[in-house]
Design a protein around this motif. Structure first.
Motif, PDB file in Angstrom:
ATOM      1  N   GLU A  77       1.079  -1.209   0.302  1.00 64.34           N
ATOM      2  CA  GLU A  77       0.058   0.358   0.200  1.00 64.34           C
ATOM      3  C   GLU A  77       1.222   1.245  -0.356  1.00 64.34           C
ATOM      4  O   GLU A  77       0.752   2.303  -0.452  1.00 64.34           O
ATOM      5  CB  GLU A  77      -0.985  -0.005   0.997  1.00 64.34           C
ATOM      6  CG  GLU A  77      -2.342  -1.123   1.004  1.00 64.34           C
ATOM      7  CD  GLU A  77      -1.477  -2.875   1.383  1.00 64.34           C
ATOM      8  OE1 GLU A  77      -2.100  -3.376   1.252  1.00 64.34           O
ATOM      9  OE2 GLU A  77      -0.597  -2.541   1.653  1.00 64.34           O
ATOM     10  N   HIS A 101       2.726  -6.657  -4.653  1.00 59.04           N
ATOM     11  CA  HIS A 101       2.159  -8.120  -3.986  1.00 59.04           C
ATOM     12  C   HIS A 101       2.333  -9.258  -3.251  1.00 59.04           C
ATOM     13  O   HIS A 101       2.709  -9.606  -2.599  1.00 59.04           O
ATOM     14  CB  HIS A 101       0.528  -7.748  -4.134  1.00 59.04           C
ATOM     15  CG  HIS A 101      -0.651  -6.584  -3.436  1.00 59.04           C
ATOM     16  ND1 HIS A 101      -0.632  -5.628  -4.251  1.00 59.04           N
ATOM     17  CD2 HIS A 101      -1.489  -7.072  -2.529  1.00 59.04           C
ATOM     18  CE1 HIS A 101      -1.465  -5.104  -3.443  1.00 59.04           C
ATOM     19  NE2 HIS A 101      -1.472  -4.971  -1.787  1.00 59.04           N
ATOM     20  N   LEU A 112      -1.910 -13.981  -0.298  1.00 61.51           N
ATOM     21  CA  LEU A 112      -2.865 -12.656  -0.489  1.00 61.51           C
ATOM     22  C   LEU A 112      -3.804 -12.967   0.393  1.00 61.51           C
ATOM     23  O   LEU A 112      -3.691 -12.155   1.428  1.00 61.51           O
ATOM     24  CB  LEU A 112      -2.479 -12.149  -1.472  1.00 61.51           C
ATOM     25  CG  LEU A 112      -1.697 -11.712  -2.111  1.00 61.51           C
ATOM     26  CD1 LEU A 112      -1.474 -11.022  -3.654  1.00 61.51           C
ATOM     27  CD2 LEU A 112      -0.678 -10.935  -1.278  1.00 61.51           C
ATOM     28  N   TYR A 113      -4.680 -14.104   0.113  1.00 61.88           N
ATOM     29  CA  TYR A 113      -6.219 -14.327   0.297  1.00 61.88           C
ATOM     30  C   TYR A 113      -5.480 -14.899   2.095  1.00 61.88           C
ATOM     31  O   TYR A 113      -6.312 -14.532   3.212  1.00 61.88           O
ATOM     32  CB  TYR A 113      -6.499 -15.082  -0.353  1.00 61.88           C
ATOM     33  CG  TYR A 113      -6.358 -16.820   0.197  1.00 61.88           C
ATOM     34  CD1 TYR A 113      -6.287 -17.693   1.303  1.00 61.88           C
ATOM     35  CD2 TYR A 113      -5.781 -17.893  -0.727  1.00 61.88           C
ATOM     36  CE1 TYR A 113      -5.699 -18.835   1.364  1.00 61.88           C
ATOM     37  CE2 TYR A 113      -4.962 -18.394  -0.572  1.00 61.88           C
ATOM     38  CZ  TYR A 113      -5.058 -19.332   0.324  1.00 61.88           C
ATOM     39  OH  TYR A 113      -4.164 -20.666   0.776  1.00 61.88           O
ATOM     40  N   TRP A 116      -5.271 -11.247   4.138  1.00 58.92           N
ATOM     41  CA  TRP A 116      -6.537 -10.521   4.199  1.00 58.92           C
ATOM     42  C   TRP A 116      -7.752 -10.553   4.385  1.00 58.92           C
ATOM     43  O   TRP A 116      -8.464 -10.964   5.449  1.00 58.92           O
ATOM     44  CB  TRP A 116      -7.032 -10.471   2.293  1.00 58.92           C
ATOM     45  CG  TRP A 116      -5.799  -9.599   1.508  1.00 58.92           C
ATOM     46  CD1 TRP A 116      -4.699  -8.338   1.764  1.00 58.92           C
ATOM     47  CD2 TRP A 116      -5.795  -9.832   0.830  1.00 58.92           C
ATOM     48  NE1 TRP A 116      -4.234  -8.095   0.325  1.00 58.92           N
ATOM     49  CE2 TRP A 116      -4.967  -8.808   0.005  1.00 58.92           C
ATOM     50  CE3 TRP A 116      -7.006 -10.922  -0.836  1.00 58.92           C
ATOM     51  CZ2 TRP A 116      -4.479  -8.010  -1.680  1.00 58.92           C
ATOM     52  CZ3 TRP A 116      -5.875 -10.800  -2.148  1.00 58.92           C
ATOM     53  CH2 TRP A 116      -5.255  -9.395  -2.628  1.00 58.92           C
ATOM     54  N   THR A 118      -8.982 -14.160   4.759  1.00 57.78           N
ATOM     55  CA  THR A 118     -10.753 -14.358   3.662  1.00 57.78           C
ATOM     56  C   THR A 118      -9.891 -15.739   3.454  1.00 57.78           C
ATOM     57  O   THR A 118      -9.440 -16.354   3.147  1.00 57.78           O
ATOM     58  CB  THR A 118     -10.629 -13.497   2.345  1.00 57.78           C
ATOM     59  OG1 THR A 118      -9.722 -13.945   1.277  1.00 57.78           O
ATOM     60  CG2 THR A 118     -11.088 -11.933   2.710  1.00 57.78           C
ATOM     61  N   THR A 258      -4.442  -2.628  -4.828  1.00 60.08           N
ATOM     62  CA  THR A 258      -4.242  -2.180  -3.595  1.00 60.08           C
ATOM     63  C   THR A 258      -5.553  -1.097  -3.522  1.00 60.08           C
ATOM     64  O   THR A 258      -6.186  -1.068  -2.609  1.00 60.08           O
ATOM     65  CB  THR A 258      -3.417  -1.020  -3.900  1.00 60.08           C
ATOM     66  OG1 THR A 258      -1.767  -1.409  -3.671  1.00 60.08           O
ATOM     67  CG2 THR A 258      -3.339   0.306  -2.466  1.00 60.08           C
ATOM     68  N   LEU A 261      -9.153  -3.319  -3.506  1.00 59.78           N
ATOM     69  CA  LEU A 261      -9.501  -4.013  -2.073  1.00 59.78           C
ATOM     70  C   LEU A 261     -10.387  -3.005  -1.895  1.00 59.78           C
ATOM     71  O   LEU A 261     -11.622  -3.161  -0.340  1.00 59.78           O
ATOM     72  CB  LEU A 261      -8.476  -3.869  -1.543  1.00 59.78           C
ATOM     73  CG  LEU A 261      -7.711  -4.987  -1.581  1.00 59.78           C
ATOM     74  CD1 LEU A 261      -6.057  -5.375  -1.146  1.00 59.78           C
ATOM     75  CD2 LEU A 261      -8.482  -6.279  -1.276  1.00 59.78           C
ATOM     76  N   LYS A 265     -14.793  -2.940  -0.706  1.00 69.80           N
ATOM     77  CA  LYS A 265     -15.281  -2.099   0.232  1.00 69.80           C
ATOM     78  C   LYS A 265     -16.163  -1.393   0.065  1.00 69.80           C
ATOM     79  O   LYS A 265     -17.437  -1.552   0.851  1.00 69.80           O
ATOM     80  CB  LYS A 265     -13.812  -2.150   1.351  1.00 69.80           C
ATOM     81  CG  LYS A 265     -14.567  -1.395   2.717  1.00 69.80           C
ATOM     82  CD  LYS A 265     -13.975  -0.843   3.403  1.00 69.80           C
ATOM     83  CE  LYS A 265     -13.630  -0.950   4.345  1.00 69.80           C
ATOM     84  NZ  LYS A 265     -12.871  -0.495   5.833  1.00 69.80           N
ATOM     85  N   LEU A 292      -8.860 -12.269  -4.383  1.00 66.03           N
ATOM     86  CA  LEU A 292      -9.904 -12.059  -4.363  1.00 66.03           C
ATOM     87  C   LEU A 292     -10.757 -12.217  -4.282  1.00 66.03           C
ATOM     88  O   LEU A 292     -11.759 -12.023  -4.127  1.00 66.03           O
ATOM     89  CB  LEU A 292     -10.012 -10.431  -5.211  1.00 66.03           C
ATOM     90  CG  LEU A 292      -9.127  -9.504  -5.226  1.00 66.03           C
ATOM     91  CD1 LEU A 292      -8.776  -8.022  -6.638  1.00 66.03           C
ATOM     92  CD2 LEU A 292      -8.710  -8.739  -4.097  1.00 66.03           C
ATOM     93  N   GLN A 295     -13.922 -12.948  -1.808  1.00 68.35           N
ATOM     94  CA  GLN A 295     -14.869 -11.216  -1.364  1.00 68.35           C
ATOM     95  C   GLN A 295     -15.622 -10.944  -2.123  1.00 68.35           C
ATOM     96  O   GLN A 295     -16.443 -10.083  -2.635  1.00 68.35           O
ATOM     97  CB  GLN A 295     -13.417 -10.333  -1.555  1.00 68.35           C
ATOM     98  CG  GLN A 295     -12.369 -10.745  -0.253  1.00 68.35           C
ATOM     99  CD  GLN A 295     -11.388  -9.291  -0.723  1.00 68.35           C
ATOM    100  OE1 GLN A 295     -12.100  -7.856   0.044  1.00 68.35           O
ATOM    101  NE2 GLN A 295     -10.229  -9.871  -0.435  1.00 68.35           N
TER     102      GLN A 295
END
Length: 336
Positions: A77, A101, A112-113, A116, A118, A258, A261, A265, A292, A295
């Motif tokens: 980020e 990432h 990554l999941y 994060w 998830t 970045t 995400l 949201k 991702l 999500q």
């Protein structure tokens, strides 16, 4: 960090046509970021609609190569904010952000999941795209790739008839993407007929700038409508809220994982359905999208499946449409 850049020309299995263009090859830029014995990979494809070429992206990176290679990398980020301050295009930022990432996860040894928070027990099934062609060719493509969900590209003079004919050959879910080719009146008139043919939703039927038309569609269309060309940046999510039922986020267009995400949201907070789509990337870009997936409500990550030959290993999409997530950290990408 050390930067690695490479251009690939990806050959497609079939000519890929949408309402505004056709192509048999897809140029793409692969970025590698290396640090402490690990290399993360990212990708961004060329795109004539947005006037992006691999050469233009590589040229941008070369202008800031020294700054990037001397950057004290800690979090993706923070790196993304630094890239934004350099005035790079979103496509270029995307490739670098995806690589950052992937690198970050590999340095931590976690996908990554997982970073994060998830799990991967539940995720939407990716659609498989059928580009515009004559009806026998479109049928042949479906028979070649039996799949539970098809995205049908439209924007012809006989769109409803195409869907009616395709429906005779499969019970799969249909999603329709007109890529800005319809008017509000066409959309409203086509929707009841397409709903009878078990179409799930319409994607970007109108031109991105036609907000008056989208107001009519939002009031009278009997099918859900998902924004694509109307939803490029983070700021577009709020603008799309009153007119669309959902948003389709493209990593290349918004600038990587970045901002994606944050868009996910924001979209969920507004009650919108959230989808992430692809731009005919190799498994480098597709593997980032896959992180991702848990999500999302919908996902379009068939890019690598449309290629004659992939250039990377990462996420695996099985013949039953299930996913096998790589065990490596980050997006789990290795180049072949």
């Amino acid at each position: 960090m050390q930067i690695l850049l490479k251009k690939y020309t990806l050959a497609l299995k079939h000519t890929f046509s949408i309402s505004r263009e056709s192509h048999d090859y897809q140029d793409t830029m692969i970025v590698g970021l290396s640090l402490n014995g690990q290399t993360g990979y990212g990708e961004a494809t060329s795109n004539p609609y947005y006037k992006i070429t691999v050469e233009s992206m590589m040229g941008e990176i070369e202008t800031v190569r020294e700054k990037i290679e001397s950057f004290d990398f800690t979090l993706p980020e923070v790196f993304h904010q630094f890239l934004t301050e350099q005035g790079l295009s979103n496509f270029t930022i995307c490739a670098l952000d995806l690589a950052a990432h992937d690198l970050y996860g590999k340095l931590l040894g976690k996908p990554l999941y997982d970073i994060w928070g998830t799990g991967i027990n539940h995720y939407p099934t990716s659609n498989y795209t059928i580009g515009i062609a004559d009806i026998p060719t479109m049928v042949r493509k479906m028979e070649e790739k039996p799949w539970p969900i098809y995205k049908i590209k439209l924007g012809t003079e006989n769109d409803v008839e195409i869907v009616r004919e395709l429906r005779k050959h499969t019970d799969a879910i249909f999603r329709i993407d007109a890529n800005c080719a319809w008017t509000a009146e066409e959309t409203i008139a086509n929707a009841p007929l397409l709903k009878e043919l078990a179409v799930e939703f319409l994607e970007q039927p109108l031109k991105a700038s036609d907000w008056d038309g989208m107001k009519k569609v939002s009031e009278h269309c009997v099918l859900p409508v998902i924004a694509d060309e109307s939803c490029i940046l983070e700021s577009d999510v709020e603008a799309c809220g009153p007119y669309f039922d959902g948003i389709n986020i493209k990593l290349t267009k918004c600038g990587g994982l970045t901002p994606a995400l944050r868009m996910i949201k924001k979209g969920k907070a507004m009650g919108l359905k959230v989808m992430v789509g692809c731009m005919t990337e190799s498994s480098v870009g597709i593997s980032a999208i896959a992180q991702l997936a848990p999500q999302l409500d919908f996902v379009d990550m068939d890019g690598a499946m449309l290629l004659k030959e992939d250039i990377a290993n990462g996420i695996r999409i099985n013949e039953d449409a299930s996913l096998e997530f790589p065990k490596l950290g980050g997006s789990g990408i290795t180049l072949k």
